[in-house]
Design an enzyme around this catalytic site. Structure first.
Site, PDB file in Angstrom:
ATOM      1  N   ASP A   1      -5.955   5.689  -0.663  1.00  0.00           N
ATOM      2  CA  ASP A   1      -6.731   6.532  -1.579  1.00  0.00           C
ATOM      3  C   ASP A   1      -8.204   6.570  -1.194  1.00  0.00           C
ATOM      4  O   ASP A   1      -8.961   7.412  -1.677  1.00  0.00           O
ATOM      5  CB  ASP A   1      -6.575   6.056  -3.022  1.00  0.00           C
ATOM      6  CG  ASP A   1      -6.874   4.577  -3.206  1.00  0.00           C
ATOM      7  OD1 ASP A   1      -7.868   4.087  -2.648  1.00  0.00           O
ATOM      8  OD2 ASP A   1      -6.105   3.899  -3.930  1.00  0.00           O
TER       9      ASP A   1
ATOM     10  N   GLY B   1       1.038  -1.782   8.344  1.00  0.00           N
ATOM     11  CA  GLY B   1       0.011  -2.802   8.424  1.00  0.00           C
ATOM     12  C   GLY B   1       0.488  -4.097   9.037  1.00  0.00           C
ATOM     13  O   GLY B   1      -0.249  -4.767   9.778  1.00  0.00           O
TER      14      GLY B   1
ATOM     15  N   ASP C   1      -5.308  -3.987   0.483  1.00  0.00           N
ATOM     16  CA  ASP C   1      -5.251  -3.146  -0.719  1.00  0.00           C
ATOM     17  C   ASP C   1      -3.873  -2.509  -0.800  1.00  0.00           C
ATOM     18  O   ASP C   1      -3.723  -1.289  -0.769  1.00  0.00           O
ATOM     19  CB  ASP C   1      -6.352  -2.086  -0.651  1.00  0.00           C
ATOM     20  CG  ASP C   1      -6.389  -1.212  -1.891  1.00  0.00           C
ATOM     21  OD1 ASP C   1      -5.877  -1.638  -2.938  1.00  0.00           O
ATOM     22  OD2 ASP C   1      -6.924  -0.091  -1.804  1.00  0.00           O
TER      23      ASP C   1
END
Length: 300
Positions: free
Chosen positions: A98, A150, A170
């Site tokens: 985001d 990731g 995150d």
């Protein structure tokens, strides 16, 4: 698409009910308009305009961010490690498609590069369209975006000389593509990807009111890898029970995680709505019952 076609919305209200992660409770927000709903390759994605919290991003039925309160999370998960480090230059953000964490990271003049690793490009595209206040840093010259898993990115980094001063995880909650981010192997990969004075922070998914046992286990797992591990929290009304925990880890035992070793400049401070150095320290102060249980779990 009408609201009735979405299982999370009924009678004009979005309902976050997840018996596995948050048993016996839920959250509701009034929906003004559904802006987007579809399934990407990785997850169910919903964006809607709420009556009081602005636009809302939902992944797999769980709220990830709202325009009204997102800064309380983005600022704390970013600035706690950044101000606990004397000179952070290279920052890695895992997840966070985001863009909210990136927005905070690039506020630091000392940061020279910020790499975002996001597995789901759809989240980035939707954030740019529906959450522009969060996605405003994607065009910053310090930012590089890697569209990949990731976990695999960190495995690849381990085979190179690349190391980071700060790593911010995150991720969404520990289900679907984010499930691997809450395992011991992940902490080991984070450790190997940090410089010797490096700091990592990760959202803990749970908080002390929901599942303190889980937090104790997570802290224990991180403590088996890092020289220092601390738990702190931030308050976010639209996260279940209004609070979210953060796990902060350091490779060096003398790193002072609980206090800011750098002070925000006047320019940096003017851009912050939640974080300040007093809040930094206070976020590590836990209620007596939670402190005792967490302390016992670390020193049985």
């Amino acid at each position: 698409m009408t609201r009735e076609h979405i299982e999370y919305i009924k009678d004009g209200w979005f309902r976050e009910i997840h018996e596995t992660s948050f048993p016996g409770q839920g959250l509701e927000l009034k929906v003004e308009k559904v802006l987007y709903h579809s399934k990407s390759v990785f997850q169910d994605i919903l964006v809607f305009q709420s009556a009081t919290y602005g636009n809302v991003l939902v992944l797999d039925g769980i709220i990830q961010a709202t325009e009204r309160d997102e800064f309380a999370y983005q600022e704390m998960i970013s600035h706690i490690p950044l101000y606990a480090h004397r000179s952070p230059k290279n920052v890695l953000v895992v997840g966070g498609g985001d863009g909210g964490v990136l927005r905070e990271v690039v506020k630091h003049k000392c940061v020279e590069s910020a790499t975002l690793v996001e597995i789901d490009e759809t989240v980035i595209k939707l954030a740019k369209k529906y959450l522009p206040g969060m996605a405003c840093a994607f065009g910053n010259e310090k930012v590089q975006v890697e569209l990949q898993d990731g976990f695999q990115f960190l495995r690849d980094v381990a085979q190179t000389d690349q190391r980071y001063d700060i790593i911010i995880t995150d991720s969404s909650d520990p289900e679907g593509p984010a499930g691997a981010f809450f395992q011991k192997e992940y902490f080991q990969l984070l450790h190997s990807a940090l410089n010797e004075d490096g700091i990592v922070i990760a959202q803990a998914s749970e908080n002390m009111w929901l599942n303190l046992d889980y937090i104790c286990d997570l802290v224990a797992s991180a403590s088996s890898v890092f020289a220092q591990v601390e738990y702190c929290y931030t308050t976010v009304p639209t996260y279940t029970s209004g609070q979210l925990g953060l796990i902060v880890c350091a490779k060096h035992e003398r790193t002072d995680l609980k206090h800011a070793v750098r002070q925000p400049t006047k320019s940096e401070h003017s851009q912050m709505r939640y974080y300040n150095t007093q809040m930094h320290t206070a976020s590590f102060v836990l209620p007596t019952w939670a402190h005792h249980k967490l302390h016992r779990s670390r020193n049985p």
